[in-house]
Design a protein around this motif. Sequence first.
Motif, PDB file in Angstrom:
ATOM      1  N   LEU A 134       0.821  -1.216   0.000  1.00 32.33           N
ATOM      2  CA  LEU A 134       0.000   0.000   0.000  1.00 32.33           C
ATOM      3  C   LEU A 134       0.856   1.268   0.000  1.00 32.33           C
ATOM      4  O   LEU A 134       0.646   2.175  -0.802  1.00 32.33           O
ATOM      5  CB  LEU A 134      -0.938  -0.022   1.210  1.00 32.33           C
ATOM      6  CG  LEU A 134      -1.966   1.082   1.323  1.00 32.33           C
ATOM      7  CD1 LEU A 134      -2.944   1.030   0.158  1.00 32.33           C
ATOM      8  CD2 LEU A 134      -2.726   0.928   2.639  1.00 32.33           C
ATOM      9  N   VAL A 135       1.824   1.333   0.907  1.00 30.21           N
ATOM     10  CA  VAL A 135       2.614   2.560   1.020  1.00 30.21           C
ATOM     11  C   VAL A 135       3.622   2.715  -0.116  1.00 30.21           C
ATOM     12  O   VAL A 135       4.113   3.817  -0.354  1.00 30.21           O
ATOM     13  CB  VAL A 135       3.317   2.698   2.394  1.00 30.21           C
ATOM     14  CG1 VAL A 135       2.288   2.782   3.507  1.00 30.21           C
ATOM     15  CG2 VAL A 135       4.320   1.610   2.636  1.00 30.21           C
ATOM     16  N   ASN A 136       3.941   1.638  -0.793  1.00 25.44           N
ATOM     17  CA  ASN A 136       4.835   1.721  -1.944  1.00 25.44           C
ATOM     18  C   ASN A 136       4.074   1.780  -3.257  1.00 25.44           C
ATOM     19  O   ASN A 136       4.677   1.757  -4.327  1.00 25.44           O
ATOM     20  CB  ASN A 136       5.812   0.540  -1.948  1.00 25.44           C
ATOM     21  CG  ASN A 136       6.863   0.684  -0.879  1.00 25.44           C
ATOM     22  OD1 ASN A 136       7.689   1.572  -0.930  1.00 25.44           O
ATOM     23  ND2 ASN A 136       6.801  -0.185   0.118  1.00 25.44           N
ATOM     24  N   GLY A 137       2.760   1.850  -3.170  1.00 27.97           N
ATOM     25  CA  GLY A 137       1.923   1.919  -4.359  1.00 27.97           C
ATOM     26  C   GLY A 137       2.062   3.253  -5.074  1.00 27.97           C
ATOM     27  O   GLY A 137       2.534   4.254  -4.524  1.00 27.97           O
ATOM     28  N   LYS A 138       1.629   3.259  -6.299  1.00 27.97           N
ATOM     29  CA  LYS A 138       1.771   4.420  -7.173  1.00 27.97           C
ATOM     30  C   LYS A 138       1.120   5.682  -6.588  1.00 27.97           C
ATOM     31  O   LYS A 138       1.712   6.765  -6.627  1.00 27.97           O
ATOM     32  CB  LYS A 138       1.156   4.087  -8.528  1.00 27.97           C
ATOM     33  CG  LYS A 138       1.336   5.134  -9.579  1.00 27.97           C
ATOM     34  CD  LYS A 138       0.739   4.660 -10.892  1.00 27.97           C
ATOM     35  CE  LYS A 138       0.877   5.723 -11.949  1.00 27.97           C
ATOM     36  NZ  LYS A 138       0.315   5.293 -13.243  1.00 27.97           N
ATOM     37  N   HIS A 139      -0.067   5.522  -6.032  1.00 28.85           N
ATOM     38  CA  HIS A 139      -0.798   6.716  -5.563  1.00 28.85           C
ATOM     39  C   HIS A 139      -0.062   7.402  -4.404  1.00 28.85           C
ATOM     40  O   HIS A 139       0.171   8.622  -4.454  1.00 28.85           O
ATOM     41  CB  HIS A 139      -2.221   6.374  -5.156  1.00 28.85           C
ATOM     42  CG  HIS A 139      -2.959   7.574  -4.650  1.00 28.85           C
ATOM     43  ND1 HIS A 139      -3.387   8.588  -5.480  1.00 28.85           N
ATOM     44  CD2 HIS A 139      -3.286   7.970  -3.393  1.00 28.85           C
ATOM     45  CE1 HIS A 139      -3.961   9.533  -4.769  1.00 28.85           C
ATOM     46  NE2 HIS A 139      -3.901   9.183  -3.495  1.00 28.85           N
ATOM     47  N   LEU A 140       0.292   6.657  -3.367  1.00 30.30           N
ATOM     48  CA  LEU A 140       0.940   7.299  -2.213  1.00 30.30           C
ATOM     49  C   LEU A 140       2.330   7.799  -2.575  1.00 30.30           C
ATOM     50  O   LEU A 140       2.772   8.830  -2.048  1.00 30.30           O
ATOM     51  CB  LEU A 140       0.972   6.374  -1.005  1.00 30.30           C
ATOM     52  CG  LEU A 140      -0.358   6.201  -0.284  1.00 30.30           C
ATOM     53  CD1 LEU A 140      -0.194   5.357   0.971  1.00 30.30           C
ATOM     54  CD2 LEU A 140      -0.997   7.539   0.068  1.00 30.30           C
ATOM     55  N   ARG A 141       3.033   7.105  -3.430  1.00 28.35           N
ATOM     56  CA  ARG A 141       4.337   7.622  -3.866  1.00 28.35           C
ATOM     57  C   ARG A 141       4.167   8.973  -4.552  1.00 28.35           C
ATOM     58  O   ARG A 141       4.968   9.880  -4.371  1.00 28.35           O
ATOM     59  CB  ARG A 141       5.042   6.626  -4.800  1.00 28.35           C
ATOM     60  CG  ARG A 141       5.706   5.488  -4.012  1.00 28.35           C
ATOM     61  CD  ARG A 141       6.509   4.561  -4.893  1.00 28.35           C
ATOM     62  NE  ARG A 141       5.633   3.850  -5.786  1.00 28.35           N
ATOM     63  CZ  ARG A 141       5.773   3.784  -7.111  1.00 28.35           C
ATOM     64  NH1 ARG A 141       6.769   4.377  -7.703  1.00 28.35           N
ATOM     65  NH2 ARG A 141       4.910   3.112  -7.849  1.00 28.35           N
ATOM     66  N   ALA A 142       3.095   9.125  -5.332  1.00 26.55           N
ATOM     67  CA  ALA A 142       2.829  10.407  -6.000  1.00 26.55           C
ATOM     68  C   ALA A 142       2.433  11.476  -4.984  1.00 26.55           C
ATOM     69  O   ALA A 142       2.853  12.638  -5.102  1.00 26.55           O
ATOM     70  CB  ALA A 142       1.735  10.233  -7.044  1.00 26.55           C
ATOM     71  N   VAL A 143       1.649  11.108  -3.983  1.00 23.19           N
ATOM     72  CA  VAL A 143       1.231  12.075  -2.968  1.00 23.19           C
ATOM     73  C   VAL A 143       2.447  12.619  -2.216  1.00 23.19           C
ATOM     74  O   VAL A 143       2.549  13.815  -1.940  1.00 23.19           O
ATOM     75  CB  VAL A 143       0.224  11.444  -1.981  1.00 23.19           C
ATOM     76  CG1 VAL A 143      -0.002  12.333  -0.764  1.00 23.19           C
ATOM     77  CG2 VAL A 143      -1.082  11.141  -2.675  1.00 23.19           C
ATOM     78  N   PHE A 144       3.390  11.737  -1.885  1.00 20.69           N
ATOM     79  CA  PHE A 144       4.548  12.145  -1.083  1.00 20.69           C
ATOM     80  C   PHE A 144       5.796  12.454  -1.903  1.00 20.69           C
ATOM     81  O   PHE A 144       6.872  12.611  -1.349  1.00 20.69           O
ATOM     82  CB  PHE A 144       4.858  11.082  -0.022  1.00 20.69           C
ATOM     83  CG  PHE A 144       3.838  11.052   1.073  1.00 20.69           C
ATOM     84  CD1 PHE A 144       3.920  11.934   2.133  1.00 20.69           C
ATOM     85  CD2 PHE A 144       2.765  10.161   1.024  1.00 20.69           C
ATOM     86  CE1 PHE A 144       2.961  11.925   3.134  1.00 20.69           C
ATOM     87  CE2 PHE A 144       1.812  10.149   2.024  1.00 20.69           C
ATOM     88  CZ  PHE A 144       1.914  11.030   3.089  1.00 20.69           C
ATOM     89  N   ALA A 145       5.642  12.552  -3.219  1.00 25.51           N
ATOM     90  CA  ALA A 145       6.798  12.853  -4.096  1.00 25.51           C
ATOM     91  C   ALA A 145       7.339  14.237  -3.829  1.00 25.51           C
ATOM     92  O   ALA A 145       6.657  15.150  -3.452  1.00 25.51           O
ATOM     93  CB  ALA A 145       6.388  12.711  -5.558  1.00 25.51           C
TER      94      ALA A 145
END
Length: 145
Positions: A134-145
């Motif tokens: 979940l935390v390494n998923g595309k969406h959260l990676r984009a949120v925290f980029a």
Amino acid sequence: MNARTPHPAAISADRLNDPRSVAAFRGAKLLAGGYLGISVLTLVAIAALHSDAAVVNDAVWVRGTIVVASALVTFLCALRVAQGSRGAYRRLRVISAVMVVAIAAIIALPGTFPEWMKVEQGVCGLALLGLAALVNGKHLRAVFA
């Protein structure tokens, strides 16, 4: 002279309140909370069964205590991630991955831990594997980029 690196820009409320973000944060808190709950219950069981050396040995005590501590840190990081903390997000990514590897080693080690603890660690590992995904998923990676 020490040059300080500027703090990254704050994560916008729009990104944090996006329905996909809210769902991801909820899932992260549930998985981390489940890991914490199972770990605490395991430590309670260890304390209750401490007089049976076949069920609880020194390695079980040490591992059980370490797991509760790491589960607490994991849960607190998940709470901070939901508030937009980049540092907590990085820590959560690392902790979830490292603990999955540690659990795999525990399960693979012959003889050190009783079977019941290997099963319990397997359940914790599944929760952490879900959390890591979940935390390494595309969406959260984009949120925290």
